[in-house]
Design a protein around this motif. Structure first.
Motif, PDB file in Angstrom:
ATOM      1  N   LEU A 215       0.819  -1.212   0.000  1.00 35.82           N
ATOM      2  CA  LEU A 215       0.000   0.000   0.000  1.00 35.82           C
ATOM      3  C   LEU A 215       0.854   1.264   0.000  1.00 35.82           C
ATOM      4  O   LEU A 215       0.517   2.253  -0.672  1.00 35.82           O
ATOM      5  CB  LEU A 215      -0.929   0.002   1.215  1.00 35.82           C
ATOM      6  CG  LEU A 215      -2.053  -1.036   1.220  1.00 35.82           C
ATOM      7  CD1 LEU A 215      -2.748  -1.052   2.582  1.00 35.82           C
ATOM      8  CD2 LEU A 215      -3.056  -0.762   0.111  1.00 35.82           C
ATOM      9  N   ALA A 219       0.891   4.268  -2.642  1.00 27.45           N
ATOM     10  CA  ALA A 219       0.675   5.660  -2.247  1.00 27.45           C
ATOM     11  C   ALA A 219       1.736   6.568  -2.858  1.00 27.45           C
ATOM     12  O   ALA A 219       1.422   7.656  -3.369  1.00 27.45           O
ATOM     13  CB  ALA A 219       0.698   5.776  -0.721  1.00 27.45           C
ATOM     14  N   ARG A 228      -3.947  12.758  -6.129  1.00 26.98           N
ATOM     15  CA  ARG A 228      -4.003  13.110  -4.708  1.00 26.98           C
ATOM     16  C   ARG A 228      -5.056  12.339  -3.926  1.00 26.98           C
ATOM     17  O   ARG A 228      -4.790  11.857  -2.821  1.00 26.98           O
ATOM     18  CB  ARG A 228      -4.234  14.615  -4.572  1.00 26.98           C
ATOM     19  CG  ARG A 228      -2.994  15.437  -4.921  1.00 26.98           C
ATOM     20  CD  ARG A 228      -3.299  16.917  -4.893  1.00 26.98           C
ATOM     21  NE  ARG A 228      -2.094  17.707  -5.131  1.00 26.98           N
ATOM     22  CZ  ARG A 228      -2.106  19.024  -5.385  1.00 26.98           C
ATOM     23  NH1 ARG A 228      -3.272  19.663  -5.427  1.00 26.98           N
ATOM     24  NH2 ARG A 228      -0.984  19.671  -5.586  1.00 26.98           N
ATOM     25  N   ALA A 229      -6.242  12.241  -4.464  1.00 25.02           N
ATOM     26  CA  ALA A 229      -7.312  11.548  -3.733  1.00 25.02           C
ATOM     27  C   ALA A 229      -6.932  10.094  -3.467  1.00 25.02           C
ATOM     28  O   ALA A 229      -7.156   9.569  -2.364  1.00 25.02           O
ATOM     29  CB  ALA A 229      -8.616  11.624  -4.523  1.00 25.02           C
ATOM     30  N   GLU A 230      -6.337   9.458  -4.461  1.00 20.98           N
ATOM     31  CA  GLU A 230      -5.908   8.070  -4.307  1.00 20.98           C
ATOM     32  C   GLU A 230      -4.786   7.972  -3.288  1.00 20.98           C
ATOM     33  O   GLU A 230      -4.770   7.066  -2.444  1.00 20.98           O
ATOM     34  CB  GLU A 230      -5.445   7.533  -5.666  1.00 20.98           C
ATOM     35  CG  GLU A 230      -5.067   6.074  -5.664  1.00 20.98           C
ATOM     36  CD  GLU A 230      -4.609   5.591  -7.039  1.00 20.98           C
ATOM     37  OE1 GLU A 230      -4.163   4.438  -7.127  1.00 20.98           O
ATOM     38  OE2 GLU A 230      -4.698   6.379  -8.012  1.00 20.98           O
ATOM     39  N   ILE A 232      -4.115   9.974  -0.717  1.00 15.64           N
ATOM     40  CA  ILE A 232      -4.622  10.191   0.636  1.00 15.64           C
ATOM     41  C   ILE A 232      -5.119   8.881   1.246  1.00 15.64           C
ATOM     42  O   ILE A 232      -4.772   8.517   2.377  1.00 15.64           O
ATOM     43  CB  ILE A 232      -5.768  11.231   0.626  1.00 15.64           C
ATOM     44  CG1 ILE A 232      -5.220  12.629   0.314  1.00 15.64           C
ATOM     45  CG2 ILE A 232      -6.507  11.240   1.968  1.00 15.64           C
ATOM     46  CD1 ILE A 232      -6.303  13.660   0.049  1.00 15.64           C
ATOM     47  N   ASP A 233      -5.931   8.173   0.485  1.00 10.53           N
ATOM     48  CA  ASP A 233      -6.492   6.910   0.969  1.00 10.53           C
ATOM     49  C   ASP A 233      -5.407   5.866   1.192  1.00 10.53           C
ATOM     50  O   ASP A 233      -5.390   5.175   2.218  1.00 10.53           O
ATOM     51  CB  ASP A 233      -7.522   6.396  -0.039  1.00 10.53           C
ATOM     52  CG  ASP A 233      -8.112   5.055   0.368  1.00 10.53           C
ATOM     53  OD1 ASP A 233      -8.731   4.985   1.438  1.00 10.53           O
ATOM     54  OD2 ASP A 233      -7.935   4.079  -0.396  1.00 10.53           O
ATOM     55  N   LEU A 234      -4.474   5.767   0.259  1.00  4.38           N
ATOM     56  CA  LEU A 234      -3.440   4.735   0.340  1.00  4.38           C
ATOM     57  C   LEU A 234      -2.468   4.978   1.493  1.00  4.38           C
ATOM     58  O   LEU A 234      -2.071   4.031   2.185  1.00  4.38           O
ATOM     59  CB  LEU A 234      -2.684   4.657  -0.987  1.00  4.38           C
ATOM     60  CG  LEU A 234      -3.451   4.026  -2.146  1.00  4.38           C
ATOM     61  CD1 LEU A 234      -2.781   4.344  -3.477  1.00  4.38           C
ATOM     62  CD2 LEU A 234      -3.556   2.517  -1.955  1.00  4.38           C
ATOM     63  N   TYR A 235      -2.073   6.223   1.723  1.00  2.00           N
ATOM     64  CA  TYR A 235      -1.194   6.511   2.861  1.00  2.00           C
ATOM     65  C   TYR A 235      -1.861   6.098   4.171  1.00  2.00           C
ATOM     66  O   TYR A 235      -1.242   5.443   5.024  1.00  2.00           O
ATOM     67  CB  TYR A 235      -0.837   8.000   2.915  1.00  2.00           C
ATOM     68  CG  TYR A 235       0.234   8.430   1.942  1.00  2.00           C
ATOM     69  CD1 TYR A 235       1.507   7.870   1.986  1.00  2.00           C
ATOM     70  CD2 TYR A 235      -0.016   9.421   1.003  1.00  2.00           C
ATOM     71  CE1 TYR A 235       2.507   8.275   1.099  1.00  2.00           C
ATOM     72  CE2 TYR A 235       0.967   9.835   0.118  1.00  2.00           C
ATOM     73  CZ  TYR A 235       2.226   9.264   0.159  1.00  2.00           C
ATOM     74  OH  TYR A 235       3.202   9.666  -0.716  1.00  2.00           O
ATOM     75  N   ASP A 236      -3.117   6.485   4.337  1.00  6.51           N
ATOM     76  CA  ASP A 236      -3.811   6.161   5.591  1.00  6.51           C
ATOM     77  C   ASP A 236      -4.000   4.659   5.766  1.00  6.51           C
ATOM     78  O   ASP A 236      -3.881   4.137   6.879  1.00  6.51           O
ATOM     79  CB  ASP A 236      -5.158   6.877   5.639  1.00  6.51           C
ATOM     80  CG  ASP A 236      -5.018   8.367   5.922  1.00  6.51           C
ATOM     81  OD1 ASP A 236      -3.939   8.777   6.380  1.00  6.51           O
ATOM     82  OD2 ASP A 236      -5.993   9.111   5.687  1.00  6.51           O
ATOM     83  N   ARG A 237      -4.280   3.961   4.681  1.00  6.98           N
ATOM     84  CA  ARG A 237      -4.430   2.505   4.773  1.00  6.98           C
ATOM     85  C   ARG A 237      -3.095   1.839   5.102  1.00  6.98           C
ATOM     86  O   ARG A 237      -3.042   0.872   5.880  1.00  6.98           O
ATOM     87  CB  ARG A 237      -4.986   1.953   3.458  1.00  6.98           C
ATOM     88  CG  ARG A 237      -6.458   2.298   3.229  1.00  6.98           C
ATOM     89  CD  ARG A 237      -6.887   1.951   1.821  1.00  6.98           C
ATOM     90  NE  ARG A 237      -6.752   0.516   1.554  1.00  6.98           N
ATOM     91  CZ  ARG A 237      -6.772  -0.005   0.328  1.00  6.98           C
ATOM     92  NH1 ARG A 237      -6.909   0.770  -0.746  1.00  6.98           N
ATOM     93  NH2 ARG A 237      -6.660  -1.314   0.170  1.00  6.98           N
TER      94      ARG A 237
END
Length: 333
Positions: A215, A219, A228-230, A232-237
């Motif tokens: 992941l 990211a 960017r939207a992708e 954001i989600d990948l870093y947090d996951r």
């Protein structure tokens, strides 16, 4: 074989190092010192990649070093030298000149292994150097180690350490990605895609150990391509997956890279939260070189940590508290 080549690819790494140590004791009891010694460097590398406190691993390396000398096991000495270099560079124990002298002696052992073409230990060193360059954002040097390790990667096939080539190698290449020519970017994309295919297969087999790695690379790819939207989600996951499985060093790295993503975007307030989490993670790991570097570069974003620390203890005492008690695995060798 169970802990070195089988356990970590199918289940969480926790417990593998203890199997290595128990196997070493069984081998000594049976008089098979050569093969029992191999369990010692497997023990060290499994613990490094598990994210155990660096100083604890360093203490046990010193014990294992004496065993390697007693048994005249040059392969074990060289493998331990690779680990010692990595830990010394991240921790910088004591006097600066003494550190430099110690590193010079260890690097001489690696040089001799290169001349002797003892590729297993040499490849361990290259992959740990990729890891170090990833942590210090030294993409240029890291890419050179990626190229070197790629040529002899078969020497460490099956070892936990080999996964670092695909993971830290991809992150290191992505660090350099914006500076590459369009042609070199295409080549980098191809290599990272191949690495990700391997990491994805491992993540499917053992998500507890490999999912956060897969992941985080995704990211960073999204960051490089301005998705960017992708990102954001990948870093947090990636952060959550590392946290859930107690990989403090990987959680710290994911937080740091997420912070850089937000800083590149101009969102300093959001970045500060990620940087503070990264700082705490590196402190728990015992990577003082990393915490010092973050203080020097992002001190203004870490002020809440320093203010809390000054209210109770000085910062070094706070870090010692975060790091916690010793987890040395050695018992009466």
């Amino acid at each position: 074989m169970l802990a070195a080549w089988l356990h970590v690819w199918a289940r969480p790494i926790a417990g593998a190092a203890q199997i290595n140590y128990d196997s070493f004791l069984a081998g000594v009891e049976a008089g098979e010192t050569q093969f029992s010694d191999y369990n010692l460097f497997c023990n060290i590398f499994n613990r490094l990649f598990q994210g155990e406190i660096l100083s604890d691993i360093g203490k046990d390396i010193e014990t294992y070093w004496h065993i390697a000398q007693k048994h005249k096991n040059e392969n074990l000495l060289a493998a331990l030298a690779a680990a010692k270099i990595f830990i010394h560079k991240l921790c910088r124990f004591g006097d600066s000149q003494a550190n430099n002298d110690a590193l010079a002696e260890l690097e001489e052992i690696i040089d001799e292994s290169e001349k002797a073409e003892t590729w297993m230990s040499v490849c361990f060193h290259y992959i740990l150097s990729i890891h170090f360059c990833c942590l210090t954002a030294d993409g240029k040097a890291g890419v050179q180690y990626v190229k070197k390790a790629g040529k002899i990667l078969n020497a460490v096939a099956g070892f936990t350490t080999s996964s670092g080539y695909y993971y830290y190698g991809s992150l290191t290449i992505l660090n350099q990605y914006p500076q590459l020519s369009p042609e070199d970017q295409k080549e980098a994309d191809a290599q990272i895609s191949a690495n990700q295919k391997t990491l994805k297969a491992w993540a499917d087999s053992c998500p507890e150990y490999f999912l956060h790695k897969y992941l985080l690379v995704e990211a960073e790819r999204a960051h490089c391509h301005n998705h960017r939207a992708e990102a954001i989600d990948l870093y947090d996951r990636a952060i959550l997956a590392a946290k859930e499985n107690s990989y403090c060093q990987e959680e710290a790295l994911a937080n740091e890279l997420a912070a850089k993503f937000y800083l590149d975007w101009g969102k300093e307030v959001i970045a500060a939260s990620y940087l503070q989490n990264a700082y705490y993670g590196y402190a728990r790991w015992g990577a003082t070189v990393k915490t010092n570097a973050l203080e020097q570069r992002y001190g203004h974003l870490l002020q809440p940590i320093f203010q809390r620390a000054s209210s109770w203890f000085n910062l070094s005492e706070t870090i010692a508290t975060i790091t916690g008690p010793s987890n040395s695995i050695v018992h009466g060798i």
